[in-house]
Motif scaffolding. Structure first.
Motif, PDB file in Angstrom:
ATOM      1  N   ALA A 143      -4.626  -1.997  -7.426  1.00  0.00           N
ATOM      2  CA  ALA A 143      -5.223  -2.991  -6.525  1.00  0.00           C
ATOM      3  C   ALA A 143      -5.465  -4.311  -7.259  1.00  0.00           C
ATOM      4  O   ALA A 143      -5.740  -4.311  -8.453  1.00  0.00           O
ATOM      5  CB  ALA A 143      -6.539  -2.457  -5.968  1.00  0.00           C
ATOM      6  N   PRO A 144      -5.329  -5.424  -6.538  1.00  0.00           N
ATOM      7  CA  PRO A 144      -5.056  -5.565  -5.109  1.00  0.00           C
ATOM      8  C   PRO A 144      -3.586  -5.429  -4.706  1.00  0.00           C
ATOM      9  O   PRO A 144      -3.268  -5.472  -3.544  1.00  0.00           O
ATOM     10  CB  PRO A 144      -5.566  -6.975  -4.800  1.00  0.00           C
ATOM     11  CG  PRO A 144      -5.380  -7.731  -6.076  1.00  0.00           C
ATOM     12  CD  PRO A 144      -5.661  -6.737  -7.171  1.00  0.00           C
ATOM     13  N   GLY A 145      -2.681  -5.286  -5.701  1.00  0.00           N
ATOM     14  CA  GLY A 145      -1.296  -4.991  -5.361  1.00  0.00           C
ATOM     15  C   GLY A 145      -0.268  -6.017  -5.791  1.00  0.00           C
ATOM     16  O   GLY A 145       0.920  -5.831  -5.549  1.00  0.00           O
ATOM     17  N   GLY A 146      -0.696  -7.095  -6.422  1.00  0.00           N
ATOM     18  CA  GLY A 146       0.235  -8.154  -6.802  1.00  0.00           C
ATOM     19  C   GLY A 146       1.335  -7.689  -7.736  1.00  0.00           C
ATOM     20  O   GLY A 146       2.509  -8.036  -7.564  1.00  0.00           O
ATOM     21  N   ARG A 169     -11.023  -1.089  -2.908  1.00  0.00           N
ATOM     22  CA  ARG A 169      -9.819  -1.695  -3.482  1.00  0.00           C
ATOM     23  C   ARG A 169      -8.561  -0.917  -3.084  1.00  0.00           C
ATOM     24  O   ARG A 169      -7.485  -1.491  -2.945  1.00  0.00           O
ATOM     25  CB  ARG A 169      -9.950  -1.782  -4.998  1.00  0.00           C
ATOM     26  CG  ARG A 169     -10.975  -2.812  -5.458  1.00  0.00           C
ATOM     27  CD  ARG A 169     -11.182  -2.764  -6.960  1.00  0.00           C
ATOM     28  NE  ARG A 169      -9.975  -3.055  -7.709  1.00  0.00           N
ATOM     29  CZ  ARG A 169      -9.520  -4.279  -7.954  1.00  0.00           C
ATOM     30  NH1 ARG A 169     -10.192  -5.341  -7.511  1.00  0.00           N
ATOM     31  NH2 ARG A 169      -8.422  -4.470  -8.657  1.00  0.00           N
ATOM     32  N   SER A 170      -8.710   0.388  -2.881  1.00  0.00           N
ATOM     33  CA  SER A 170      -7.574   1.198  -2.444  1.00  0.00           C
ATOM     34  C   SER A 170      -7.121   0.787  -1.040  1.00  0.00           C
ATOM     35  O   SER A 170      -5.911   0.700  -0.756  1.00  0.00           O
ATOM     36  CB  SER A 170      -7.954   2.681  -2.450  1.00  0.00           C
ATOM     37  OG  SER A 170      -6.864   3.478  -2.052  1.00  0.00           O
ATOM     38  N   LYS A 174      -3.430  -0.815   0.069  1.00  0.00           N
ATOM     39  CA  LYS A 174      -2.595  -0.356   1.182  1.00  0.00           C
ATOM     40  C   LYS A 174      -2.235  -1.501   2.110  1.00  0.00           C
ATOM     41  O   LYS A 174      -1.095  -1.612   2.578  1.00  0.00           O
ATOM     42  CB  LYS A 174      -3.325   0.745   1.953  1.00  0.00           C
ATOM     43  CG  LYS A 174      -3.451   2.062   1.194  1.00  0.00           C
ATOM     44  CD  LYS A 174      -4.252   3.086   1.985  1.00  0.00           C
ATOM     45  CE  LYS A 174      -4.427   4.385   1.194  1.00  0.00           C
ATOM     46  NZ  LYS A 174      -5.269   5.358   1.926  1.00  0.00           N
ATOM     47  N   GLN A 175      -3.205  -2.374   2.366  1.00  0.00           N
ATOM     48  CA  GLN A 175      -2.944  -3.520   3.242  1.00  0.00           C
ATOM     49  C   GLN A 175      -1.929  -4.467   2.603  1.00  0.00           C
ATOM     50  O   GLN A 175      -1.046  -4.995   3.289  1.00  0.00           O
ATOM     51  CB  GLN A 175      -4.257  -4.265   3.523  1.00  0.00           C
ATOM     52  CG  GLN A 175      -4.105  -5.363   4.555  1.00  0.00           C
ATOM     53  CD  GLN A 175      -5.417  -6.085   4.822  1.00  0.00           C
ATOM     54  OE1 GLN A 175      -5.806  -7.003   4.107  1.00  0.00           O
ATOM     55  NE2 GLN A 175      -6.124  -5.655   5.855  1.00  0.00           N
ATOM     56  N   ILE A 186       8.744   1.172   2.431  1.00  0.00           N
ATOM     57  CA  ILE A 186       7.316   1.455   2.314  1.00  0.00           C
ATOM     58  C   ILE A 186       7.059   2.957   2.299  1.00  0.00           C
ATOM     59  O   ILE A 186       6.100   3.442   1.687  1.00  0.00           O
ATOM     60  CB  ILE A 186       6.524   0.778   3.464  1.00  0.00           C
ATOM     61  CG1 ILE A 186       5.016   0.856   3.220  1.00  0.00           C
ATOM     62  CG2 ILE A 186       6.861   1.402   4.806  1.00  0.00           C
ATOM     63  CD1 ILE A 186       4.525   0.016   2.089  1.00  0.00           C
ATOM     64  N   ASN A 187       7.934   3.715   2.953  1.00  0.00           N
ATOM     65  CA  ASN A 187       7.765   5.173   3.007  1.00  0.00           C
ATOM     66  C   ASN A 187       8.093   5.854   1.675  1.00  0.00           C
ATOM     67  O   ASN A 187       7.766   7.023   1.474  1.00  0.00           O
ATOM     68  CB  ASN A 187       8.646   5.760   4.113  1.00  0.00           C
ATOM     69  CG  ASN A 187       8.280   5.230   5.483  1.00  0.00           C
ATOM     70  OD1 ASN A 187       7.113   5.022   5.784  1.00  0.00           O
ATOM     71  ND2 ASN A 187       9.282   4.983   6.318  1.00  0.00           N
ATOM     72  N   LEU A 188       8.754   5.132   0.797  1.00  0.00           N
ATOM     73  CA  LEU A 188       9.106   5.672  -0.515  1.00  0.00           C
ATOM     74  C   LEU A 188       8.029   5.377  -1.560  1.00  0.00           C
ATOM     75  O   LEU A 188       8.135   5.831  -2.700  1.00  0.00           O
ATOM     76  CB  LEU A 188      10.448   5.091  -0.984  1.00  0.00           C
ATOM     77  CG  LEU A 188      11.640   5.322  -0.054  1.00  0.00           C
ATOM     78  CD1 LEU A 188      12.879   4.643  -0.608  1.00  0.00           C
ATOM     79  CD2 LEU A 188      11.882   6.816   0.132  1.00  0.00           C
ATOM     80  N   VAL A 189       7.012   4.621  -1.154  1.00  0.00           N
ATOM     81  CA  VAL A 189       5.916   4.268  -2.057  1.00  0.00           C
ATOM     82  C   VAL A 189       4.734   5.212  -1.825  1.00  0.00           C
ATOM     83  O   VAL A 189       4.269   5.368  -0.698  1.00  0.00           O
ATOM     84  CB  VAL A 189       5.467   2.809  -1.834  1.00  0.00           C
ATOM     85  CG1 VAL A 189       4.296   2.465  -2.752  1.00  0.00           C
ATOM     86  CG2 VAL A 189       6.626   1.847  -2.069  1.00  0.00           C
ATOM     87  N   THR A 190       4.259   5.843  -2.877  1.00  0.00           N
ATOM     88  CA  THR A 190       3.096   6.731  -2.796  1.00  0.00           C
ATOM     89  C   THR A 190       1.853   5.962  -3.227  1.00  0.00           C
ATOM     90  O   THR A 190       1.815   5.410  -4.328  1.00  0.00           O
ATOM     91  CB  THR A 190       3.270   7.958  -3.705  1.00  0.00           C
ATOM     92  OG1 THR A 190       4.433   8.679  -3.311  1.00  0.00           O
ATOM     93  CG2 THR A 190       2.054   8.873  -3.617  1.00  0.00           C
TER      94      THR A 190
END
Length: 250
Positions: A143-146, A169-170, A174-175, A186-190
């Motif tokens: 997180a935040p995912g950058g 933060r999780s 996800k957002q 996106i479906n391949l990302v856990t």
């Protein structure tokens, strides 16, 4: 000119009021010892948000020639140039020589954002990782995912695991992924919410590469905290960060 000067002084006044004196006093003692004369320059940047620089990382999944033209017109140029060991053509990041902030895009369900605002230095560990297509990659404190977004601008991992232990933060992570990564990728990302210190035991030798952006003191944000008690508590907690960082790296 006078109006501009008044507005500038008013802005400086507002920023000065926002500074948490308890935190600044702590920094004065700590960083004067650690940084010496360099602290004066660091302090000037730290205490004046108008000096902060934000880079614009383009999203290859939502490309816009118009956006790149706008950036050029506004004086932006590629952040990374020249012969680098690893610099995928698909990774496009822009900065400009004068401080400023490009307008942020709001999250809209079902619509991909065109760019992500971040400090250009945040991309250096991503470049150092040299991710290649098909590799299994773990972003341990995502997180935040950058950095997760940046990795996917560079290559298509075989298994991409993004982990964030903190609940708030999780959700933020996800957002971010939903805002930048299209279906079916996106479906391949856990995305998980595990204690990063335990993943090595849970999934031993599973990943080709691991990015550990360990929790930091986040000095810039806490300097402008409006809650003195919370800021004081944070100053105490930050002393324990080095131990947590070591455990995560191990």
């Amino acid at each position: 000119f006078l109006l501009s000067l008044k507005l500038e002084n008013k802005t400086k006044g507002k920023l000065q009021k926002q500074i948490c004196q308890v935190v600044l006093d702590h920094f004065e003692k700590e960083y004067t010892t650690e940084l010496g004369d360099t602290w004066t320059g660091v302090r000037d940047v730290l205490t004046h948000p108008l000096c902060w620089q934000y880079a614009v990382l383009l999203n290859k999944f939502s490309q816009s020639a118009e956006l790149e033209n706008t950036l050029h017109v506004k004086g932006y140029h590629p952040a990374f140039q020249g012969p680098l060991p690893y610099l995928p053509a698909s990774l496009k990041c822009y900065i400009k020589r004068t401080p400023g902030r490009f307008p942020a895009q709001k999250h809209q369900a079902g619509k991909l954002k065109e760019y992500y605002l971040l400090n250009a230095a945040s991309l250096l560990p991503v470049l150092a990782l040299e991710v290649k297509d098909g590799e299994d990659v773990l972003d341990l404190c995502a997180a935040p995912g950058g950095k997760s977004v940046a990795i996917l601008q560079c290559a298509y991992p075989g298994n991409f695991h993004c982990n964030e232990y903190d609940d708030l933060r999780s959700r933020w992570l996800k957002q971010t992924m939903e805002s930048f990564i299209p279906d079916p990728l996106i479906n391949l990302v856990t995305v998980s919410q595990l204690d990063g210190r335990q993943i090595g035991d849970l999934k031993p030798e599973l990943y080709d590469k691991v990015l550990v952006d360990a929790p930091c003191s986040n000095d810039r944000s806490w300097l402008f905290s409006s809650d003195i008690q919370q800021a004081t508590l944070r100053l105490i907690q930050r002393k324990e960060l080095s131990s947590l960082q070591f455990q995560l790296l191990r």
